[in-house]
Design a protein around this motif. Structure first.
Motif, PDB file in Angstrom:
ATOM      1  N   THR A 103       0.820  -1.222   0.000  1.00  0.00           N
ATOM      2  CA  THR A 103       0.000   0.000   0.000  1.00  0.00           C
ATOM      3  C   THR A 103       0.849   1.266   0.000  1.00  0.00           C
ATOM      4  O   THR A 103       0.570   2.204  -0.764  1.00  0.00           O
ATOM      5  CB  THR A 103      -0.957   0.001   1.204  1.00  0.00           C
ATOM      6  OG1 THR A 103      -1.795  -1.157   1.117  1.00  0.00           O
ATOM      7  CG2 THR A 103      -1.831   1.246   1.210  1.00  0.00           C
ATOM      8  N   GLN A 104       1.877   1.322   0.827  1.00  0.00           N
ATOM      9  CA  GLN A 104       2.698   2.536   0.898  1.00  0.00           C
ATOM     10  C   GLN A 104       3.447   2.785  -0.404  1.00  0.00           C
ATOM     11  O   GLN A 104       3.516   3.924  -0.867  1.00  0.00           O
ATOM     12  CB  GLN A 104       3.685   2.440   2.056  1.00  0.00           C
ATOM     13  CG  GLN A 104       3.016   2.592   3.410  1.00  0.00           C
ATOM     14  CD  GLN A 104       4.022   2.556   4.535  1.00  0.00           C
ATOM     15  OE1 GLN A 104       4.924   1.726   4.538  1.00  0.00           O
ATOM     16  NE2 GLN A 104       3.860   3.459   5.491  1.00  0.00           N
ATOM     17  N   LEU A 105       4.007   1.745  -0.990  1.00  0.00           N
ATOM     18  CA  LEU A 105       4.730   1.910  -2.248  1.00  0.00           C
ATOM     19  C   LEU A 105       3.780   2.279  -3.379  1.00  0.00           C
ATOM     20  O   LEU A 105       4.075   3.151  -4.202  1.00  0.00           O
ATOM     21  CB  LEU A 105       5.524   0.645  -2.585  1.00  0.00           C
ATOM     22  CG  LEU A 105       6.449   0.719  -3.790  1.00  0.00           C
ATOM     23  CD1 LEU A 105       7.407   1.894  -3.701  1.00  0.00           C
ATOM     24  CD2 LEU A 105       7.215  -0.593  -3.935  1.00  0.00           C
ATOM     25  N   ASN A 106       2.615   1.637  -3.422  1.00  0.00           N
ATOM     26  CA  ASN A 106       1.615   1.955  -4.433  1.00  0.00           C
ATOM     27  C   ASN A 106       1.218   3.427  -4.329  1.00  0.00           C
ATOM     28  O   ASN A 106       1.168   4.146  -5.332  1.00  0.00           O
ATOM     29  CB  ASN A 106       0.392   1.045  -4.265  1.00  0.00           C
ATOM     30  CG  ASN A 106      -0.591   1.154  -5.409  1.00  0.00           C
ATOM     31  OD1 ASN A 106      -0.939   2.237  -5.833  1.00  0.00           O
ATOM     32  ND2 ASN A 106      -1.051   0.019  -5.887  1.00  0.00           N
ATOM     33  N   THR A 107       0.971   3.878  -3.117  1.00  0.00           N
ATOM     34  CA  THR A 107       0.585   5.268  -2.897  1.00  0.00           C
ATOM     35  C   THR A 107       1.702   6.227  -3.294  1.00  0.00           C
ATOM     36  O   THR A 107       1.455   7.248  -3.947  1.00  0.00           O
ATOM     37  CB  THR A 107       0.193   5.492  -1.424  1.00  0.00           C
ATOM     38  OG1 THR A 107      -0.916   4.631  -1.110  1.00  0.00           O
ATOM     39  CG2 THR A 107      -0.185   6.937  -1.160  1.00  0.00           C
ATOM     40  N   ALA A 108       2.933   5.902  -2.930  1.00  0.00           N
ATOM     41  CA  ALA A 108       4.062   6.775  -3.260  1.00  0.00           C
ATOM     42  C   ALA A 108       4.257   6.907  -4.762  1.00  0.00           C
ATOM     43  O   ALA A 108       4.431   8.015  -5.283  1.00  0.00           O
ATOM     44  CB  ALA A 108       5.340   6.244  -2.607  1.00  0.00           C
ATOM     45  N   ILE A 109       4.217   5.789  -5.473  1.00  0.00           N
ATOM     46  CA  ILE A 109       4.383   5.837  -6.929  1.00  0.00           C
ATOM     47  C   ILE A 109       3.218   6.581  -7.571  1.00  0.00           C
ATOM     48  O   ILE A 109       3.410   7.411  -8.464  1.00  0.00           O
ATOM     49  CB  ILE A 109       4.525   4.416  -7.517  1.00  0.00           C
ATOM     50  CG1 ILE A 109       5.802   3.743  -7.003  1.00  0.00           C
ATOM     51  CG2 ILE A 109       4.531   4.467  -9.048  1.00  0.00           C
ATOM     52  CD1 ILE A 109       5.869   2.254  -7.315  1.00  0.00           C
ATOM     53  N   SER A 110       2.012   6.298  -7.097  1.00  0.00           N
ATOM     54  CA  SER A 110       0.819   6.963  -7.645  1.00  0.00           C
ATOM     55  C   SER A 110       0.895   8.467  -7.439  1.00  0.00           C
ATOM     56  O   SER A 110       0.608   9.247  -8.358  1.00  0.00           O
ATOM     57  CB  SER A 110      -0.449   6.410  -6.992  1.00  0.00           C
ATOM     58  OG  SER A 110      -0.622   5.055  -7.304  1.00  0.00           O
ATOM     59  N   GLU A 111       1.271   8.897  -6.239  1.00  0.00           N
ATOM     60  CA  GLU A 111       1.371  10.330  -5.951  1.00  0.00           C
ATOM     61  C   GLU A 111       2.442  11.003  -6.804  1.00  0.00           C
ATOM     62  O   GLU A 111       2.241  12.105  -7.301  1.00  0.00           O
ATOM     63  CB  GLU A 111       1.642  10.561  -4.463  1.00  0.00           C
ATOM     64  CG  GLU A 111       0.423  10.361  -3.603  1.00  0.00           C
ATOM     65  CD  GLU A 111      -0.727  11.272  -3.997  1.00  0.00           C
ATOM     66  OE1 GLU A 111      -0.532  12.498  -4.150  1.00  0.00           O
ATOM     67  OE2 GLU A 111      -1.841  10.744  -4.183  1.00  0.00           O
ATOM     68  N   PHE A 112       3.581  10.342  -6.977  1.00  0.00           N
ATOM     69  CA  PHE A 112       4.631  10.896  -7.831  1.00  0.00           C
ATOM     70  C   PHE A 112       4.093  11.121  -9.244  1.00  0.00           C
ATOM     71  O   PHE A 112       4.308  12.182  -9.847  1.00  0.00           O
ATOM     72  CB  PHE A 112       5.844   9.964  -7.872  1.00  0.00           C
ATOM     73  CG  PHE A 112       6.899  10.422  -8.839  1.00  0.00           C
ATOM     74  CD1 PHE A 112       7.802  11.408  -8.482  1.00  0.00           C
ATOM     75  CD2 PHE A 112       6.966   9.883 -10.118  1.00  0.00           C
ATOM     76  CE1 PHE A 112       8.763  11.855  -9.382  1.00  0.00           C
ATOM     77  CE2 PHE A 112       7.927  10.321 -11.021  1.00  0.00           C
ATOM     78  CZ  PHE A 112       8.823  11.315 -10.658  1.00  0.00           C
TER      79      PHE A 112
END
Length: 92
Positions: free
Chosen positions: A7-16
């Motif tokens: 979840t954290q990595l998905n969110t970070a990539i999505s936000e970038f």
């Protein structure tokens, strides 16, 4: 399209990607991703290898059956050389 179960990595990539003003669709599960891939067109895929139900390498093979041109970036914590070889053989 981002396919990452962490979840954290998905969110970070999505936000970038959103900061770069790109439209983002994300999934955390390979089977759900198949349905999305089959119903929409994407300009880029970012796929984790180790995801639930259908792994990232099988998703890559599924994508390449109908789409030889769209770039695919494989991300993984795996250190198995065979995973890298398979990903490159299938067009990532």
């Amino acid at each position: 399209m981002i396919i990452e179960d962490d979840t954290q990595l998905n969110t970070a990539i999505s936000e970038f990607c959103r900061i770069k003003a790109w439209d983002v669709v994300s999934n955390k599960d390979g089977l759900d991703a198949i349905y999305t891939i089959d119903s929409e067109d994407f300009d880029l895929y970012i796929i984790d290898i180790n995801i639930p139900r259908i792994n990232g390498l099988d998703l890559l093979k599924h994508i390449r059956k109908t789409d030889l041109d769209t770039p695919v970036i494989i991300i993984t914590a795996s250190l198995e050389i065979q995973n890298f070889a398979s990903a490159f053989e299938n067009g990532c």
